[in-house]
Each structure stands twice: as C-alpha cells, then as structure tokens.
Design an enzyme around this catalytic site. Sequence first.
Site, short mmCIF file in Angstrom:
data_model
loop_
_atom_site.label_atom_id
_atom_site.label_comp_id
_atom_site.label_asym_id
_atom_site.label_seq_id
_atom_site.Cartn_x
_atom_site.Cartn_y
_atom_site.Cartn_z
N PHE A 180 -2.27 -11.98 9.96
CA PHE A 180 -2.20 -12.34 11.38
C PHE A 180 -2.32 -11.12 12.31
O PHE A 180 -1.99 -11.20 13.48
CB PHE A 180 -0.92 -13.13 11.68
CG PHE A 180 -0.99 -14.52 11.11
CD1 PHE A 180 -1.90 -15.44 11.61
CD2 PHE A 180 -0.17 -14.91 10.05
CE1 PHE A 180 -2.00 -16.72 11.07
CE2 PHE A 180 -0.26 -16.18 9.50
CZ PHE A 180 -1.18 -17.09 10.02
N HIS A 181 -2.82 -10.02 11.74
CA HIS A 181 -3.02 -8.87 12.63
C HIS A 181 -4.32 -9.06 13.40
O HIS A 181 -5.28 -9.64 12.92
CB HIS A 181 -3.02 -7.56 11.84
CG HIS A 181 -1.63 -7.11 11.52
ND1 HIS A 181 -1.19 -5.84 11.75
CD2 HIS A 181 -0.58 -7.80 11.03
CE1 HIS A 181 0.08 -5.76 11.40
NE2 HIS A 181 0.47 -6.95 10.95
N ARG A 194 0.87 -1.18 0.00
CA ARG A 194 0.00 0.00 0.00
C ARG A 194 0.91 1.23 0.00
O ARG A 194 2.13 1.09 0.04
CB ARG A 194 -0.94 -0.02 1.20
CG ARG A 194 -0.23 0.09 2.54
CD ARG A 194 -1.22 -0.02 3.68
NE ARG A 194 -0.57 0.30 4.94
CZ ARG A 194 -1.13 0.08 6.12
NH1 ARG A 194 -2.32 -0.48 6.22
NH2 ARG A 194 -0.50 0.39 7.22
N ASN A 245 -5.34 7.13 5.05
CA ASN A 245 -4.96 6.36 6.23
C ASN A 245 -3.51 6.67 6.54
O ASN A 245 -2.63 6.46 5.71
CB ASN A 245 -5.10 4.86 5.98
CG ASN A 245 -4.88 4.05 7.24
OD1 ASN A 245 -5.68 4.11 8.16
ND2 ASN A 245 -3.77 3.32 7.29
N GLU A 246 -3.29 7.21 7.73
CA GLU A 246 -1.93 7.41 8.24
C GLU A 246 -0.97 8.01 7.21
O GLU A 246 -0.12 7.30 6.65
CB GLU A 246 -1.36 6.09 8.75
CG GLU A 246 -2.15 5.52 9.91
CD GLU A 246 -1.51 4.27 10.50
OE1 GLU A 246 -0.73 3.62 9.81
OE2 GLU A 246 -1.81 3.97 11.67
N GLU A 287 -7.64 3.86 16.05
CA GLU A 287 -7.21 2.47 15.88
C GLU A 287 -6.38 2.05 17.09
O GLU A 287 -5.55 2.83 17.58
CB GLU A 287 -6.28 2.31 14.68
CG GLU A 287 -6.93 2.23 13.35
CD GLU A 287 -5.88 1.99 12.26
OE1 GLU A 287 -4.86 1.33 12.51
OE2 GLU A 287 -6.11 2.49 11.15
N GLU A 322 -1.55 -8.52 6.12
CA GLU A 322 -1.75 -8.43 7.58
C GLU A 322 -2.67 -9.55 8.08
O GLU A 322 -3.51 -9.34 8.95
CB GLU A 322 -2.28 -7.05 7.94
CG GLU A 322 -1.25 -5.98 7.64
CD GLU A 322 -1.65 -4.58 8.10
OE1 GLU A 322 -2.86 -4.32 8.25
OE2 GLU A 322 -0.74 -3.75 8.29
C1 GAL Z 1 -2.22 0.66 11.42
C2 GAL Z 1 -2.83 0.88 10.06
C3 GAL Z 1 -3.80 -0.22 9.74
C4 GAL Z 1 -3.12 -1.55 9.95
C5 GAL Z 1 -2.65 -1.64 11.37
C6 GAL Z 1 -1.99 -2.98 11.62
O1 GAL Z 1 -1.15 1.52 11.68
O2 GAL Z 1 -3.53 2.10 9.98
O3 GAL Z 1 -4.21 -0.10 8.39
O4 GAL Z 1 -2.04 -1.67 9.07
O5 GAL Z 1 -1.71 -0.62 11.60
O6 GAL Z 1 -1.73 -3.19 12.95
#
Ligand code: GAL
Length: 674
Positions: free
Chosen positions: A368-369, A109, A147-148, A318, A366
């Site tokens: 496994f997030h 991304r 996003n960020e 988040e 991601e």
């Molecule tokens: C954040 C991000 C999310 C995702 C997350 C993973 O910083 O905005 O899109 O990547 O981390 O933990």
Amino acid sequence: MWTDGRLCYGGDYNPEQWPAQVWTEDIALMRQAKVNLVTVGVFAWSRLEPAPGRYTFGWLDEVLDLLHGAGIRVALATPTASPPPWFSLAHPGALPVTADGVRLHHGSRDTYCAATPAYRQAARRIAAALADRYAEHPALALWHVHNEYGTICHCEQTAREFRRWLRTRHGDLTGLNDAWVTSFWGQHYSDWAQISTPRATQYLPNPGHLLDFRRFWSDTLLAAYTDQRDLLRAANPAVPVTTNYVLGDWVPVDHARWAAEVDLVAIDHYPSAADGGAEEQTALAADLARGWARHASARRPPAVPAATASTPAWLLMESAPSQIHTAGRMHSKEPGRMLRHSLAHVARGSHGAMFFQWRAPVGGAERFHTALVPHAGPDSRVFRETVELGAALERLAEVRGGVEASVALTVDAASGWALRHPGLPSTRLDHHLELAAAHRAFWRAGYGCATVTPGDPLDGYRLLVVPALYLVDDATTDWLREYLHGGGHLLVTYLSGTADEHARVRLGGYPGALRDLLGVRVEEFHPLADDEHVRLRDGGTARIWSETLRVAGAQVVSSYAGGVLDAMPAVTRHRSGAGTAWYVSTRPDDATYRRLADTTARAAGVVPVCPAAPDGVEAVRRRHADVSWLFLFNHSDRQQRVPARGMELLSATPVEAAVTLPPGGVAVLREKAD
Ligand code: GAL
C-alpha cells in the site's frame, strides 16, 4: 553524462515484479509523463543471482534496452540491501544481532551484518558482476549503491571490528579509559578483549562507549559502500556513484562525512507530518542535502553539474507521490502537493525529483505504499499529477545556480547521537528537533537558510545559528571564534558546548567550550516538565529547558518572568571581536522564536528572500551569473498576491507587477533586473 540537460524525473522501477507485457505499458506511460531517469534493480538480488555465482541477467538486459530505446536513462542499483534467502541459509553468521543479543532472520530486507566478511564478499561479487555487464551500457547514467544504509548489528564479528577501530582511535587503553571516564562505576578496561559493542545492559550505559560505537558503525557502513563504489568506478570512471541517504535522527550514519565519498548527494525524503509541518520538513531536508553536497567528492566527474563552484547539485532520489506516513495511518497528499514538494526541492538545488515508486505492487510488505502509477492505474488523480509534474520539470530545465541564503544553521551527527543517550538531565533533548525549531523560525520569517557542519567555510553567511550543539571539540570552538571575530553574528542555543567530543562535561560552568565567546556562565540547569513553560519579560514564552545564567560580559536581552528564575537572564548578547554572539538559555515557542529570528537577522543585516511575500508564501531564489529565478510557494489555503516581475516559467506568462497564487499554488519567475 548522468544528466542530459533536463531535470531528472522518475523513480524506483521494479520490472522484476511484473510480467514483460507490463513493461511495454510502463515505457509508454513513462514517455507520457516525461520520465527520464529510473532506478532499476534495487532489491533484485535474488532475481539476478538465484544461486551463488549463477546469474540471470537476461531480463535486465531486456529492460535496460527497452528503456534506452525510449530515451530513459538508468540509475542502476546494486541490490545488496536485500540478500537472497540462499545467502542467509549459507551464512547464518552474517545475519544481524540486536543489542539484546537476538539474531534476526530472513523474511524482510536488510537482513545482513555489514561487518561480516561473507556479506561483504557476496555484495562485492554481485556489484562486480553488474559492473562487468553494464558499465558501458548506453542507458547507464548513475550507479545507485545499495539502499539507505541504516542497519545496526551487535554480533561477535562486529565486536572484533569495533575493538580494532577503537585501537586506531584511542591508541591505547589508557586513552580509551580516559575518554570514556571508566573510573565511574569501576568500568576500567585492562584488556581490549573485555570491550564489546554496547549491548543491552542492566542500567545506564557508558556515554563514551555508546558514542564511539555510533561513529564506528557509521564508518563500517561507509566501508561497505566504498567497497562497491571502488569497483564500480574502476569499471567506468565516467559514471558517477551514489547511495541514497535516509533521513531521520535514528539513522546510524554521519551523512556529512559520507558526502566526501559520493559523487552526488542523494536523499530520500518522506515528511512525517501531513499539515504545514510537511512543508517545513521539506525545506529543512533540502537545505541539509545542499549542505552535505558541499562535501561531495572532489573527484566528482564534470558530468555532475555544479550549482555553483562551491555547491554541487544534489538529487531528491525518493519521495512519495501521495501517501505520507503519519502516526498510525497513511495520509494522502492533497492535489497539488506532489508538485509543490517536488519544486521546493528543486528550488533548493535538487537536480530533479524522483519517487518511490513507479508502479504500486500487488503484494509484498509495501503493497500500500504510494506510486506514480497507483493501484487504480493511469486513470487516476495521482497519475494525472505525475504527467503534470513531468511537464513542469521540463519547463524548469533552465534553472540553475546557487541558492540565496545568508543564515547558516549548524548540524552535527555526533551531537545528535549523544543527546539521545540515557542519563541526560531531560529526555526531551534532541539536536535534530532543536535544529528543526530554529530552522522553522527563520524559514517562517522568510530568510534563506543553509546548513553547515562544524569546520565548513562560512563565507557569505551573516548569521550562524548553533542549536543544541552539545559536543564541541577545540577545533569547533576555534571555528566559531574565527567566525565571530571576523564580524559574524552567532546565535547559540542551550546545551551547545556543554561536553567535549567524548561526551565528557566541560567544567567550570556551562557551556564550557563557549563561555568566553558568549560572555555568560551557566551554573545550573532547570529542565521543564512536558506541560510546563516559562515566561519571558519581553512577553515571550518558552519550554523544555531553563537555566541559572549569569552574565560575564554579555548584555541581557530578555529575562525570565516569574518562578524561581524570575528576573534572571534568559537571552543575552555579547560583543566579541568584531562580531556579536547571542545566547538563548531555553527553547522559545514558535512565535517567540520567530521574533528572535527577526531581531538577530536584522542585527546581522539579513533581509528576507522576498520581503514583499505575505505570510504563508515561501520564497526561494536561485542565481546563476546575472540571472535569478524566484520560486514562490503558497502553502496557505487562500489566494495570495506577491509583487514580482519577470517571466513565469510554469505558465510561460510574463509578469509585470505581481503574481497571484491560488491556494497551494506555485510560481517560478525568471526575474527581470530592475
Ligand atoms: C524508502 C525506501 C524504499 C521504500 C520507501 C517506502 O525509505 O528506500 O525502498 O521502502 O521508503 O516508502
């Protein structure tokens, strides 16, 4: 309008990753967990615009209607952090270039350069299409732009924009050459065309060049945000617009400056420690967010609730339901920690707790997030805690108002960038770590802390801590002087005031900008090796840094013991105007720092938020008119008792004399006035 009286609860929802049958289950589970706000569409650009100018909004229409039907509101994202593959193919010149000159490719991304017109146009087009279709949708609570913002680029277009920005900042090349001290190593520029972005070079780069590039790039990303914000606002001025800040000192953005351009400050927070470090990082992140929120857009729609007249609410956009990313592995949060971290943010003014992400994906980078609905599904500890947190947040809907804090700590993005430059006397200098060490000392000792940026109003703060504020311009010196002469107490730590706003060293003895205020003069630095520490005569220890310090009006509070600096001043105190200025020429270890925090706080007349709270219990108080709420967090692994009176809101139990907190427990009391 973006809140409905409840605290916000939910997170990133990615229905585009799932077949429609799953959406029905999602909605049922969200209702069970009392989720009331979800961020939709963050990375859905290629699903919304599969070919240039061709839109497929059907699925999003359906999702928004489903959510609305269930009473769940939407933070609708613009998906511009993840351009579709067709965009990168059509505009290879809009792919980002690293400082080494390598052009990155599609495949992750954030594969765009925010300075290129092709990207900016495409981003505006998809944002406008979303605004056109959804600005009046009844589920829409908030616009979540991008996003960020946190990428960087060194392409030719960026270099052209940089030169334009430099002309505005410095006026002419004489000004730039002077600011960057290009007389050193014969770097004098005689034509704007000679200046590029600070790409990889042979040896040490020019600090003025590096610093201005950081400032320029923060402004460039901000312009990419305001492009979108303006058209979203125009489509429906009643809907607030925000973007989520990513924390970390690697981020090329001046969040305080950005805050004036958002209607609501929103942060993402992922502690990088699994132990008590996570708790203190949470407290600092939330104090930072609250500090930035004071700058938030003056046009804030009335729908954005003000915690107090001067402190608007902010939002934890988040956080992680479970896994924390620590070095080399993911660490699962222990039971109860999700609730504790979330409420620690609410205690400091967050208008709710949001998470990344609603449902764990089957694949993708991601996979496994962590998620509120993990791979194991709803029959899981994490989902049970998700339901528990939803219920807890509902019980706290009445909490509002400002956060009690008498100690303010100064944070400055530019000092953070400048202390990362190569060529400094030590590689261990870090504005953010110095801020964290100071904050940790006051936090552990139980004092309510706030963060400020230079120039902020300081009314109500009895003690101002200035940790490693390396760059100090004349306006900042005046700001500190005014505070001090008005009776304030200042605690300044090493390197503060050493350089000016262009990172040029101020001459005549360190810390050039603050010598008079502090009544000291530093002749020489003595940075310490990684395994080295210094001893102080009062029994304290310190690391990282030491100095040959001479008093010039100040009193010596503590001296170095042993070594080349034996008996020389280490910590000083100076009466200046009606105030007192302390100077610390080294980095005290935690126990020493905590003692210093107590000494300086006591001298300033500051008392802990809950003096009766035992060690390991954090106390935060919010207050609105004549009502106050006391949040108590037991971060220790033993049961703790805290004398208090009031109504405990999580258990709806009256408390007459004391609250007993189990290990990891939280209590929130509506306090009874004595
Ligand atoms: C954040 C991000 C999310 C995702 C997350 C993973 O910083 O905005 O899109 O990547 O981390 O933990």
